[in-house]
Enzyme design. Sequence first.
Site, PDB file in Angstrom:
ATOM      1  N   CYS A  24      56.836  46.239  43.348  1.00 44.45           N
ATOM      2  CA  CYS A  24      57.597  47.003  44.198  1.00 44.45           C
ATOM      3  C   CYS A  24      59.196  47.042  43.851  1.00 44.45           C
ATOM      4  CB  CYS A  24      57.465  46.358  45.676  1.00 44.45           C
ATOM      5  SG  CYS A  24      58.122  44.643  45.674  1.00 44.45           S
ATOM      6  N   ALA A  41      84.252  29.959  19.017  1.00 43.90           N
ATOM      7  CA  ALA A  41      84.767  30.361  20.757  1.00 43.90           C
ATOM      8  C   ALA A  41      85.374  29.267  21.156  1.00 43.90           C
ATOM      9  CB  ALA A  41      83.225  30.720  21.605  1.00 43.90           C
ATOM     10  N   HIS A  97      73.027  42.541  29.797  1.00 48.77           N
ATOM     11  CA  HIS A  97      71.480  42.285  29.801  1.00 48.77           C
ATOM     12  C   HIS A  97      70.979  41.568  30.929  1.00 48.77           C
ATOM     13  CE1 HIS A  97      72.566  42.998  24.967  1.00 48.77           C
ATOM     14  NE2 HIS A  97      72.385  44.054  25.883  1.00 48.77           N
ATOM     15  N   TYR A  99      60.998  31.777  30.297  1.00 49.89           N
ATOM     16  CA  TYR A  99      62.397  31.727  31.169  1.00 49.89           C
ATOM     17  C   TYR A  99      62.546  30.866  32.010  1.00 49.89           C
ATOM     18  CZ  TYR A  99      62.904  36.502  29.107  1.00 49.89           C
ATOM     19  OH  TYR A  99      63.256  37.522  28.222  1.00 49.89           O
ATOM     20  N   VAL A 140      72.778  36.064  29.308  1.00 49.29           N
ATOM     21  CA  VAL A 140      72.088  36.022  30.774  1.00 49.29           C
ATOM     22  C   VAL A 140      72.343  34.725  31.505  1.00 49.29           C
ATOM     23  CG1 VAL A 140      70.398  37.696  30.209  1.00 49.29           C
ATOM     24  CG2 VAL A 140      70.013  35.365  29.395  1.00 49.29           C
ATOM     25  N   CYS A 189      55.523  37.934  44.886  1.00 54.09           N
ATOM     26  CA  CYS A 189      56.283  38.665  45.721  1.00 54.09           C
ATOM     27  C   CYS A 189      56.157  38.440  47.045  1.00 54.09           C
ATOM     28  CB  CYS A 189      56.322  40.211  45.057  1.00 54.09           C
ATOM     29  SG  CYS A 189      57.323  41.456  46.269  1.00 54.09           S
ATOM     30  N   CYS A 244      60.414  41.907  41.801  1.00 53.20           N
ATOM     31  CA  CYS A 244      58.968  41.994  41.750  1.00 53.20           C
ATOM     32  C   CYS A 244      58.754  43.049  40.649  1.00 53.20           C
ATOM     33  CB  CYS A 244      58.493  42.556  43.037  1.00 53.20           C
ATOM     34  SG  CYS A 244      56.770  42.897  42.890  1.00 53.20           S
TER      35      CYS A 244
HETATM   36  N1  APR Z   1      81.244  30.683  18.480  1.00 52.56           N
HETATM   37  C1  APR Z   1      81.569  31.956  18.151  1.00 52.56           C
HETATM   38  N2  APR Z   1      80.432  32.671  17.668  1.00 52.56           N
HETATM   39  C2  APR Z   1      79.303  31.998  17.251  1.00 52.56           C
HETATM   40  C3  APR Z   1      79.173  30.596  17.327  1.00 52.56           C
HETATM   41  C4  APR Z   1      80.247  29.984  17.821  1.00 52.56           C
HETATM   42  N3  APR Z   1      80.055  28.893  18.379  1.00 52.56           N
HETATM   43  N4  APR Z   1      77.894  30.346  16.917  1.00 52.56           N
HETATM   44  C5  APR Z   1      77.257  31.326  16.208  1.00 52.56           C
HETATM   45  N5  APR Z   1      78.134  32.451  16.578  1.00 52.56           N
HETATM   46  C6  APR Z   1      77.733  33.855  15.991  1.00 52.56           C
HETATM   47  C7  APR Z   1      76.972  34.114  14.971  1.00 52.56           C
HETATM   48  O1  APR Z   1      77.511  33.928  13.877  1.00 52.56           O
HETATM   49  C8  APR Z   1      76.235  35.430  15.419  1.00 52.56           C
HETATM   50  O2  APR Z   1      77.031  36.544  14.766  1.00 52.56           O
HETATM   51  O3  APR Z   1      77.258  34.526  17.263  1.00 52.56           O
HETATM   52  C9  APR Z   1      76.536  35.443  16.889  1.00 52.56           C
HETATM   53  C10 APR Z   1      75.208  35.463  17.722  1.00 52.56           C
HETATM   54  O4  APR Z   1      74.533  36.755  17.269  1.00 52.56           O
HETATM   55  P1  APR Z   1      72.832  37.086  18.139  1.00 52.56           P
HETATM   56  O5  APR Z   1      72.171  35.561  17.923  1.00 52.56           O
HETATM   57  O6  APR Z   1      72.508  38.177  17.322  1.00 52.56           O
HETATM   58  O7  APR Z   1      73.344  37.048  19.619  1.00 52.56           O
HETATM   59  P2  APR Z   1      73.923  38.332  20.314  1.00 52.56           P
HETATM   60  O8  APR Z   1      74.800  39.337  19.490  1.00 52.56           O
HETATM   61  O9  APR Z   1      74.435  37.971  21.665  1.00 52.56           O
HETATM   62  O10 APR Z   1      72.506  39.287  20.442  1.00 52.56           O
HETATM   63  C11 APR Z   1      72.671  40.302  21.203  1.00 52.56           C
HETATM   64  O11 APR Z   1      70.123  40.441  21.457  1.00 52.56           O
HETATM   65  O12 APR Z   1      68.122  39.269  21.596  1.00 52.56           O
HETATM   66  C12 APR Z   1      68.930  40.147  22.082  1.00 52.56           C
HETATM   67  O13 APR Z   1      69.412  40.434  24.520  1.00 52.56           O
HETATM   68  C13 APR Z   1      69.649  39.498  23.618  1.00 52.56           C
HETATM   69  O14 APR Z   1      71.650  39.626  24.498  1.00 52.56           O
HETATM   70  C14 APR Z   1      71.162  39.629  23.148  1.00 52.56           C
HETATM   71  C15 APR Z   1      71.328  40.543  22.130  1.00 52.56           C
END
Ligand code: APR
Length: 262
Positions: free
Chosen positions: A135, A250, A124, A68, A108, A165, A132
């Site tokens: 606690c 995006a 998430h 992390y 996150v 902590c 902690c």
């Molecule tokens: N723009 C838009 N979408 C995109 C791009 C981009 N540049 N690049 C990839 N993607 C799409 C992929 O096609 C896929 O469908 O983003 C998606 C990512 O999917 P995941 O990796 O499964 O992520 P997410 O859906 O956020 O995962 C959900 O799973 O592991 C847990 O807690 C973690 O919040 C996360 C949750």
Amino acid sequence: MTDPIQQASNLISTARSVVVLSGAGMSAESGVPTFRDAQTGLWERFAPEQLATERAFRAHPAMVWTWYMWRWHLVHGVAPNAGHTAIGQWQQHLAKTQGSLTVTTQNVDDLHERGGAQDVLHLHGSLHAFRCIDCDRDAAFNPMTMELGPDQEFDEANLMSPAACDYCASGMLRPGVVWFGEALPHFTFETAIEKLQSADLVVVIGSSGLVQPAASLPMIGRDAGAAIIEINPRATELSQTADVYIASTAAVALPKLVSEVL
Ligand code: APR
């Protein structure tokens, strides 16, 4: 057949109460890996059961903590992309014109906030929050005090122990993210549902829709009469039922769509 961008622009130009639901794809063009994309996805490279559960943290605290810290430094070293910025501008525009836009994210990272969005609902949790493990008190912690190796990569040979902590002294700090098997933050989730129940438009960006309960949220908007736009270069289960599916990214699609209303 009308061009999906034109169809989406028509919906966006009349929307007054918008909910944006984003996933890891939203930050991909900023250089933050998604979870499930082939080769590059985090869960393609690392085992979630060894890194994203309380049991894993208690069994191997230094491994999980370092992983992390690596993700925190990665996010710290990148910038919001044009998609984040477009959402921030759209939110401000609607706020000025008696409308509203709520950003609800599974991410996150803090790239929505750095892109100008306010009051982001982190379903998430956040890489920037710590508490902690014993606690449960929230704790202020600055990951800049924990240096990664010169290549800024996650290195199992160079692990760091979790910070202690300050209150209970026995406990270790854990990242404020929601691990597998844990419940979503109650108030945040309830607020997201409330916003969806009064939305007239839901925009789903960069989520595979594979993780519950977040994956069910678009349907809460649909049941309340909202239209759904999905932006994702790869079709998902939602793409069939969305009013408009845009096979794009995006940072490419959002500036184009939002420029219509600004
Ligand atoms: N723009 C838009 N979408 C995109 C791009 C981009 N540049 N690049 C990839 N993607 C799409 C992929 O096609 C896929 O469908 O983003 C998606 C990512 O999917 P995941 O990796 O499964 O992520 P997410 O859906 O956020 O995962 C959900 O799973 O592991 C847990 O807690 C973690 O919040 C996360 C949750």
